[in-house]
Design an enzyme around this catalytic site. Structure first.
Site, short mmCIF file in Angstrom:
data_model
loop_
_atom_site.label_atom_id
_atom_site.label_comp_id
_atom_site.label_asym_id
_atom_site.label_seq_id
_atom_site.Cartn_x
_atom_site.Cartn_y
_atom_site.Cartn_z
N ASP A 18 5.53 -1.60 0.93
CA ASP A 18 5.13 -1.40 2.32
C ASP A 18 6.20 -1.94 3.27
O ASP A 18 6.88 -2.91 2.97
CB ASP A 18 3.80 -2.13 2.55
CG ASP A 18 3.08 -1.61 3.77
OD1 ASP A 18 3.57 -0.65 4.41
OD2 ASP A 18 2.01 -2.16 4.11
N ASN A 20 8.52 0.18 5.18
CA ASN A 20 9.71 1.02 5.44
C ASN A 20 9.82 1.38 6.93
O ASN A 20 10.90 1.38 7.50
CB ASN A 20 9.64 2.32 4.64
CG ASN A 20 9.70 2.08 3.14
OD1 ASN A 20 9.99 0.97 2.71
ND2 ASN A 20 9.43 3.10 2.36
N GLY A 21 8.67 1.72 7.51
CA GLY A 21 8.65 2.14 8.92
C GLY A 21 9.08 1.01 9.83
O GLY A 21 9.90 1.18 10.75
N ARG A 22 8.56 -0.20 9.56
CA ARG A 22 8.90 -1.35 10.40
C ARG A 22 10.37 -1.74 10.22
O ARG A 22 11.04 -2.12 11.17
CB ARG A 22 7.98 -2.54 10.07
CG ARG A 22 6.70 -2.50 10.89
CD ARG A 22 5.63 -3.35 10.28
NE ARG A 22 5.14 -2.73 9.05
CZ ARG A 22 4.43 -3.39 8.13
NH1 ARG A 22 4.18 -4.67 8.29
NH2 ARG A 22 4.01 -2.76 7.06
N TRP A 23 10.85 -1.59 9.01
CA TRP A 23 12.27 -1.88 8.76
C TRP A 23 13.14 -0.94 9.60
O TRP A 23 14.10 -1.36 10.25
CB TRP A 23 12.60 -1.71 7.27
CG TRP A 23 14.01 -2.06 6.92
CD1 TRP A 23 14.47 -3.27 6.50
CD2 TRP A 23 15.15 -1.19 6.99
NE1 TRP A 23 15.83 -3.22 6.30
CE2 TRP A 23 16.29 -1.96 6.59
CE3 TRP A 23 15.34 0.14 7.35
CZ2 TRP A 23 17.57 -1.42 6.54
CZ3 TRP A 23 16.62 0.67 7.30
CH2 TRP A 23 17.72 -0.10 6.90
N ARG A 31 12.11 6.79 10.88
CA ARG A 31 11.30 6.33 9.74
C ARG A 31 11.85 6.82 8.39
O ARG A 31 11.80 6.09 7.40
CB ARG A 31 9.84 6.83 9.91
CG ARG A 31 9.13 6.20 11.10
CD ARG A 31 7.67 6.67 11.14
NE ARG A 31 6.95 6.31 9.94
CZ ARG A 31 6.36 5.14 9.75
NH1 ARG A 31 6.39 4.22 10.69
NH2 ARG A 31 5.71 4.89 8.64
N SER A 63 0.39 7.86 -1.19
CA SER A 63 -1.07 7.80 -1.37
C SER A 63 -1.71 9.10 -0.88
O SER A 63 -1.08 9.86 -0.14
CB SER A 63 -1.65 6.63 -0.58
OG SER A 63 -1.59 6.90 0.80
N ASN A 66 -1.48 9.32 2.72
CA ASN A 66 -0.15 9.58 3.31
C ASN A 66 0.04 11.04 3.72
O ASN A 66 0.91 11.35 4.53
CB ASN A 66 0.98 9.15 2.37
CG ASN A 66 1.16 7.66 2.27
OD1 ASN A 66 1.65 7.14 1.28
ND2 ASN A 66 0.77 6.93 3.31
N ARG A 69 0.21 11.80 7.46
CA ARG A 69 1.36 11.41 8.31
C ARG A 69 2.01 12.66 8.90
O ARG A 69 1.78 13.77 8.44
CB ARG A 69 2.37 10.64 7.48
CG ARG A 69 1.82 9.29 7.06
CD ARG A 69 2.89 8.38 6.57
NE ARG A 69 2.31 7.06 6.34
CZ ARG A 69 3.00 5.95 6.16
NH1 ARG A 69 4.31 6.00 6.20
NH2 ARG A 69 2.40 4.80 5.95
C1 FPP Z 1 5.18 2.35 3.11
O1 FPP Z 1 5.96 2.07 4.25
C2 FPP Z 1 5.89 3.19 2.17
C3 FPP Z 1 5.54 4.48 1.88
C4 FPP Z 1 4.39 5.13 2.48
C5 FPP Z 1 6.31 5.29 0.93
C6 FPP Z 1 7.01 4.58 -0.18
C7 FPP Z 1 8.22 5.34 -0.51
C8 FPP Z 1 9.44 4.84 -0.83
C9 FPP Z 1 9.67 3.40 -1.05
C10 FPP Z 1 10.65 5.70 -0.97
C11 FPP Z 1 10.63 6.75 -2.00
C12 FPP Z 1 10.02 6.38 -3.30
C13 FPP Z 1 10.63 6.54 -4.50
C14 FPP Z 1 9.86 6.25 -5.74
C15 FPP Z 1 12.01 6.98 -4.64
P1 FPP Z 1 5.38 2.48 5.66
O2 FPP Z 1 6.02 3.76 6.06
O3 FPP Z 1 3.88 2.50 5.63
O4 FPP Z 1 5.89 1.29 6.52
P2 FPP Z 1 5.22 0.72 7.86
O5 FPP Z 1 3.88 0.18 7.48
O6 FPP Z 1 6.18 -0.36 8.26
O7 FPP Z 1 5.18 1.85 8.84
#
Ligand code: FPP
Length: 245
Positions: A18, A20-23, A31, A63, A66, A69
């Site tokens: 979890d 990626n978006g905040r990063w 995103r 998920s 997801n 989104r």
């Molecule tokens: C959550 O961050 C992450 C996801 C919904 C997707 C996970 C996918 C990856 C790590 C990349 C691709 C995967 C593979 C196996 C190559 P978020 O977007 O919910 O972050 P946030 O809560 O900060 O918005």
């Protein structure tokens, strides 16, 4: 790695990746670029787990929720997954890693589905580690799916209610090829299970870190394993029972 006891490793690590978006936001990026950096962290984690001898690694990559989104983000994630499979096939073969999936793979589109099938077939006999990707996965859907299969088998007399045990029920889940996770890691300071491995996490040790997934590296993984190893897993028993048992 110095702090880890290689003889007391979790057999199965599951990760909710979890943040990626905040990063991305913190770095003034879109995103998708956060997810792209997240895919790098996946590579490092897979490599490290294999190197130290983890037997099963389950990653929550997408998920069922997801799908809601924005279209561009869903498309971007699918593209990234495809790229990941293509780029990692050779490494999986070289390192004896078997790719499996849980989730409703049928809902994914081509060419990703084909790529998944191809990668699973090509790595099917590998024994070093199982890399299990949760894709279009939802724990409640998985449980309902198991119940439906059981009802079907019950109608044909293949299973009766008196035969039903926790073990038999587990065998109807999509994770029947893995033991229950010993350690579940969630990054980015969120403290939820988010419909991940609901049945399987009954006795799992949870480890939460504020680190955002794209920043999660070897050091963070070792910290999680060290924390796990410092815990006493009692499975509902007392400490005395465990010591004497
Ligand atoms: C959550 O961050 C992450 C996801 C919904 C997707 C996970 C996918 C990856 C790590 C990349 C691709 C995967 C593979 C196996 C190559 P978020 O977007 O919910 O972050 P946030 O809560 O900060 O918005």
């Amino acid at each position: 790695m110095e702090n880890i006891d290689l003889k007391k490793l979790p057999r199965h690590i599951a990760i909710i990746m979890d943040g990626n978006g905040r990063w991305a936001k913190e770095h003034f990026l879109g995103r998708i670029l956060g997810h792209r950096k997240g895919a790098e962290a996946v590579r490092v984690t897979v490599r490290t787990c294999r190197e130290i001898g983890i037997e099963y690694l389950t990653l929550y990559a997408f998920s069922v929720e997801n799908w809601l989104r924005p279209v561009e983000e869903v498309e971007g994630l699918m593209k990234l997954l495809g790229e990941f499979l293509q780029a990692e096939l050779q490494e999986m073969l070289d390192n004896d890693i078997r790719l499996t999936t849980i989730g409703d793979i049928e809902t994914l589109r081509e060419p990703l589905k084909k790529l998944l099938r191809k990668t699973m077939e090509a790595t099917a006999h590998n024994k070093g580690m199982v890399l299990n990707l949760a894709l279009s996965y939802g724990g409640r859907d998985e449980i309902i799916g198991a119940v439906k299969k059981i009802l079907k088998d019950s109608a044909t007399g293949k299973v009766t209610s008196s035969q039903m045990t926790k073990e038999l029920f587990s065998s109807y889940l999509q994770t029947s090829h893995t033991p229950d996770p010993d350690l579940l890691i969630r990054t980015s300071g969120e403290y939820r299970l988010s419909n991940f491995l609901l049945w399987q996490a009954a006795y799992t040790e949870f480890y939460f870190t504020d680190v955002l997934w794209p920043d999660f590296g070897r050091k963070d993984l070792f910290e999680a394993i060290t924390a796990y190893q410092a815990r006493e897993r009692r499975f509902g028993l007392t400490s005395e029972q465990l010591r004497n048992g």
